[in-house]
Scaffold this motif. Structure first.
Motif, PDB file in Angstrom:
ATOM      1  N   SER A  70       0.828  -1.204   0.000  1.00  0.00           N
ATOM      2  CA  SER A  70       0.000   0.000   0.000  1.00  0.00           C
ATOM      3  C   SER A  70       0.872   1.267   0.000  1.00  0.00           C
ATOM      4  O   SER A  70       0.609   2.215  -0.751  1.00  0.00           O
ATOM      5  CB  SER A  70      -0.913  -0.060   1.223  1.00  0.00           C
ATOM      6  OG  SER A  70      -1.455   1.174   1.464  1.00  0.00           O
ATOM      7  N   LYS A  71       1.913   1.245   0.846  1.00  0.00           N
ATOM      8  CA  LYS A  71       2.803   2.421   0.901  1.00  0.00           C
ATOM      9  C   LYS A  71       3.528   2.604  -0.434  1.00  0.00           C
ATOM     10  O   LYS A  71       3.664   3.713  -0.937  1.00  0.00           O
ATOM     11  CB  LYS A  71       3.836   2.267   2.020  1.00  0.00           C
ATOM     12  CG  LYS A  71       3.249   2.435   3.416  1.00  0.00           C
ATOM     13  CD  LYS A  71       4.381   2.435   4.444  1.00  0.00           C
ATOM     14  CE  LYS A  71       3.846   2.111   5.824  1.00  0.00           C
ATOM     15  NZ  LYS A  71       4.862   1.576   6.735  1.00  0.00           N
ATOM     16  N   GLU A 105       1.305   4.133  -3.046  1.00  0.00           N
ATOM     17  CA  GLU A 105       1.146   5.571  -2.820  1.00  0.00           C
ATOM     18  C   GLU A 105       2.398   6.329  -3.279  1.00  0.00           C
ATOM     19  O   GLU A 105       2.306   7.367  -3.943  1.00  0.00           O
ATOM     20  CB  GLU A 105       0.887   5.820  -1.339  1.00  0.00           C
ATOM     21  CG  GLU A 105       0.796   7.298  -1.004  1.00  0.00           C
ATOM     22  CD  GLU A 105      -0.180   7.554   0.119  1.00  0.00           C
ATOM     23  OE1 GLU A 105       0.159   7.192   1.263  1.00  0.00           O
ATOM     24  OE2 GLU A 105      -1.267   8.114  -0.141  1.00  0.00           O
ATOM     25  N   ALA A 137       2.329   6.524  -6.949  1.00  0.00           N
ATOM     26  CA  ALA A 137       1.260   7.433  -7.401  1.00  0.00           C
ATOM     27  C   ALA A 137       1.696   8.890  -7.255  1.00  0.00           C
ATOM     28  O   ALA A 137       1.285   9.744  -8.039  1.00  0.00           O
ATOM     29  CB  ALA A 137      -0.021   7.179  -6.609  1.00  0.00           C
ATOM     30  N   LEU A 138       2.525   9.162  -6.253  1.00  0.00           N
ATOM     31  CA  LEU A 138       2.948  10.544  -6.011  1.00  0.00           C
ATOM     32  C   LEU A 138       4.085  10.994  -6.934  1.00  0.00           C
ATOM     33  O   LEU A 138       4.461  12.164  -6.917  1.00  0.00           O
ATOM     34  CB  LEU A 138       3.369  10.712  -4.538  1.00  0.00           C
ATOM     35  CG  LEU A 138       2.204  10.610  -3.530  1.00  0.00           C
ATOM     36  CD1 LEU A 138       2.725  10.612  -2.102  1.00  0.00           C
ATOM     37  CD2 LEU A 138       1.184  11.725  -3.752  1.00  0.00           C
ATOM     38  N   GLU A 180      -6.307  -1.621   3.309  1.00  0.00           N
ATOM     39  CA  GLU A 180      -5.370  -0.499   3.213  1.00  0.00           C
ATOM     40  C   GLU A 180      -5.043  -0.227   1.734  1.00  0.00           C
ATOM     41  O   GLU A 180      -5.011   0.929   1.295  1.00  0.00           O
ATOM     42  CB  GLU A 180      -4.094  -0.853   3.991  1.00  0.00           C
ATOM     43  CG  GLU A 180      -3.182   0.333   4.248  1.00  0.00           C
ATOM     44  CD  GLU A 180      -1.804  -0.092   4.782  1.00  0.00           C
ATOM     45  OE1 GLU A 180      -1.650  -1.234   5.269  1.00  0.00           O
ATOM     46  OE2 GLU A 180      -0.880   0.731   4.678  1.00  0.00           O
ATOM     47  N   THR A 202      -5.965   3.164  -0.417  1.00  0.00           N
ATOM     48  CA  THR A 202      -4.934   3.904  -1.164  1.00  0.00           C
ATOM     49  C   THR A 202      -5.385   4.089  -2.615  1.00  0.00           C
ATOM     50  O   THR A 202      -5.211   5.169  -3.201  1.00  0.00           O
ATOM     51  CB  THR A 202      -3.589   3.154  -1.109  1.00  0.00           C
ATOM     52  OG1 THR A 202      -3.234   2.971   0.254  1.00  0.00           O
ATOM     53  CG2 THR A 202      -2.485   3.898  -1.832  1.00  0.00           C
ATOM     54  N   LYS A 224      -7.944   6.775  -2.763  1.00  0.00           N
ATOM     55  CA  LYS A 224      -7.433   8.105  -2.434  1.00  0.00           C
ATOM     56  C   LYS A 224      -6.768   8.796  -3.627  1.00  0.00           C
ATOM     57  O   LYS A 224      -6.804  10.014  -3.739  1.00  0.00           O
ATOM     58  CB  LYS A 224      -6.412   7.931  -1.300  1.00  0.00           C
ATOM     59  CG  LYS A 224      -5.821   9.184  -0.729  1.00  0.00           C
ATOM     60  CD  LYS A 224      -5.019   8.827   0.525  1.00  0.00           C
ATOM     61  CE  LYS A 224      -3.923   9.831   0.796  1.00  0.00           C
ATOM     62  NZ  LYS A 224      -2.922   9.297   1.726  1.00  0.00           N
ATOM     63  N   HIS A 225      -6.124   8.009  -4.499  1.00  0.00           N
ATOM     64  CA  HIS A 225      -5.346   8.617  -5.590  1.00  0.00           C
ATOM     65  C   HIS A 225      -6.018   8.400  -6.944  1.00  0.00           C
ATOM     66  O   HIS A 225      -6.145   7.269  -7.408  1.00  0.00           O
ATOM     67  CB  HIS A 225      -3.931   8.029  -5.613  1.00  0.00           C
ATOM     68  CG  HIS A 225      -3.150   8.375  -4.388  1.00  0.00           C
ATOM     69  ND1 HIS A 225      -2.462   9.552  -4.261  1.00  0.00           N
ATOM     70  CD2 HIS A 225      -2.987   7.706  -3.226  1.00  0.00           C
ATOM     71  CE1 HIS A 225      -1.893   9.602  -3.068  1.00  0.00           C
ATOM     72  NE2 HIS A 225      -2.197   8.488  -2.413  1.00  0.00           N
TER      73      HIS A 225
END
Ligand code: SAH
Ligand code: SF4
Ligand code: F3S
Length: 478
Positions: free
Chosen positions: A255-256, A259, A262-263, A283, A287, A290-291
């Protein structure tokens, strides 16, 4: 590889010859053909980068090659027979140019090891998936007339420091491997034997690869692993099994990582494959929700809709668990595209158990599916423990039922896209006409529309007013 069509595959994806460009050349030509999953295609890009460093150029015509590499798949018997047949074609090259070398790479090389050299006199090199750094040495040995083999599996190799040469690329979408190997031991599956232990790649090298791709105009990356949900990076050298709960919490999980990728840039879309129903947690789903740039698409192979069969397959979940995961996806990411893999005629599968696969399909109504007849693989748990006792004709009939039902569901799902605006990343011309462009929506469905002044790599909003069973057709709206 394209997961946007429903295909009955009784062997792996068609072999594809790939081309690359090289800055410096030795004049030697490589013909590189890949079979199997996306990870194998991604590995071919590593192989290409290693040989490019050595000054090779590539050719799509094997008749003129000095070196022929086949990157093979061992997942089903059919995938292996395809490679054996293909080797016959290469005999012609050797007849004309006795110095030409033929190398078998990948999963079949790893499974058969030296046997391959005994069985196929034509083959000069046998190289497993963790030994590609050794290719230049092995080629030298083979050039000196010694047949060369390296099938050592590694617990560490991730090729993290190598920049893959993008092969057969559209310049817009690319794969990034995030894990190698698999620790799951599903009873039907040969992958743990051909790819070795699971290991995760340093997130920094993944991010660098994504940034580099973006700067070169790519707009979509697909993160690859046999089970992306078990990605875990806790710093070099630390083993997943020996981590304390605290160390795990401080590690980068899938999950991290998702993200972080994605960033990299809001205009870089992110996809991933394959998710494992036993490990895919909320989780990851939050994620995704969220994105905006993480695509709403999950490949979640079910294999069977019956809990007893799933247990014999050693999949680590039940029908109820799988359906509860589906419920979570629908709740957290409404409208998410879902695809799957299904096996028919696994050891001891009764008619009722097969019906449960069909009933699960009715509940989920998948967008796409890869569907296979069970193929017994040497050394797997299933081969050692269970009889492959479902007659071929029954496996086939059950497969046909699964395929027919999936066709119906795919069409239903495609029609749901009508009269809606879809955000599409343009990948190139449509297959049928250069006046039309094609791209995919977030759910991974193909969308076709008039070209106007749009080009590859653009994001466009397409209002869909027509469709075939698997393609959405429309026009760009502002
Ligand atoms: N890691 C992925 C699957 C990789 S193999 C996962 O766990 O889902 C791709 C697909 O091939 C599997 O999902 C399964 O449906 C199919 N497959 C694997 N071994 C097979 C076998 N022995 N016979 C038939 N299909 C098989
Ligand atoms: Fe094979 Fe199972 Fe690993 Fe997938 S998760 S690669 S099916 S062992
Ligand atoms: Fe085939 Fe190996 Fe992939 S067996 S499916 S190429 S991991």
């Amino acid at each position: 590889m394209n997961i946007s069509e429903n295909k009955v595959i009784d062997e792996s994806i068609q072999g594809q010859a790939l081309v690359m460009e090289t800055p410096k050349t030795t004049g030697k030509k490589l013909f590189l053909e890949s079979y199997g999953c996306q990870m194998n295609f991604s590995d071919s890009e590593i192989v290409a980068s290693i040989l490019m460093e050595k000054g090779y150029t590539t050719t799509t015509n094997f008749e003129e090659a000095d070196v022929i590499f086949v990157n093979t798949c061992a997942i089903r018997e059919g995938a292996e027979s395809k490679v054996r047949n293909r080797l016959n074609d290469f005999k012609r090259v050797k007849a004309r140019n006795p110095n030409a070398l033929v190398g078998v790479l990948g999963c079949m090389a790893e499974r058969l090891k030296a046997q391959f050299l005994e069985q196929e006199k034509l083959v000069d090199l046998v190289v497993g998936p963790d030994a590609y750094r050794d290719l230049p040495n092995l080629l030298e040995q083979a050039e000196d007339g010694h047949r060369a083999i390296n099938v050592l599996l590694s617990k560490e190799e991730t090729y993290a420091d190598l920049t893959p040469v993008r092969l057969g690329t559209n310049g817009v979408t690319a794969f990034i491997s995030i894990t190698r190997g698999c620790d799951n031991m599903c009873s039907f599956c040969v992958v743990p034997f051909t790819r070795g232990r699971e290991r995760s790649r340093d997130p920094e090298s993944i991010l660098n690869e994504a940034r580099d791709l973006f700067s070169r105009g790519y707009r979509e990356v697909t993160l690859l692993g046999q089970n992306v949900d078990s990605y875990l990076w806790s710093g070099g050298g630390l083993k997943k099994e020996s981590l304390t709960e605290e160390q795990k919490a401080a590690s980068v999980n899938f999950s991290k990582l998702l993200e972080m990728v994605a960033l990299v840039n809001p205009d870089l879309r992110v996809r991933f494959s394959t998710s494992h129903p036993k490990d895919m947690n909320d989780e990851v789903l939050y994620t995704m929700a969220k994105h905006e740039n993480i695509c709403n698409n999950i490949h979640l192979p079910v294999q069977s809709g019956n809990s007893k069969v799933l247990q014999m397959m050693n999949r680590g979940y039940t029908r109820e668990w799988y359906l509860s995961r589906m419920e979570a996806i629908r709740r957290i990411i409404p409208g998410c595209g879902i695809s799957t893999d299904i096996i028919t005629g696994f050891c001891g599968e009764t008619e009722e158990e097969h019906q449960e696969t069909l009933s699960l399909m009715e509940i989920v109504q998948y967008d796409f599916a890869y569907m296979f007849m069970y193929s017994e693989r040497p050394k797997t748990l299933a081969e050692r423990k269970y009889a492959d006792d479902i007659p071929e004709a029954v496996k086939k009939r059950r497969l046909q039922e699964v395929v027919d039902l999936q066709r119906k569901h795919s069409s239903v799902r495609t029609h749901e896209g009508l009269n809606k605006v879809h955000r599409v990343l343009v990948e190139g011309y449509s297959k049928k006409s250069e006046d039309m462009l094609m791209g995919r929506n977030s759910q991974n469905s193909v969308v076709v529309f008039p070209k106007e002044n749009y080009k590859k790599g653009d994001y466009v909003n397409v209002l869909v007013d027509k469709c075939t069973s698997s393609t959405l057709i429309g026009t760009v709206v502002k």
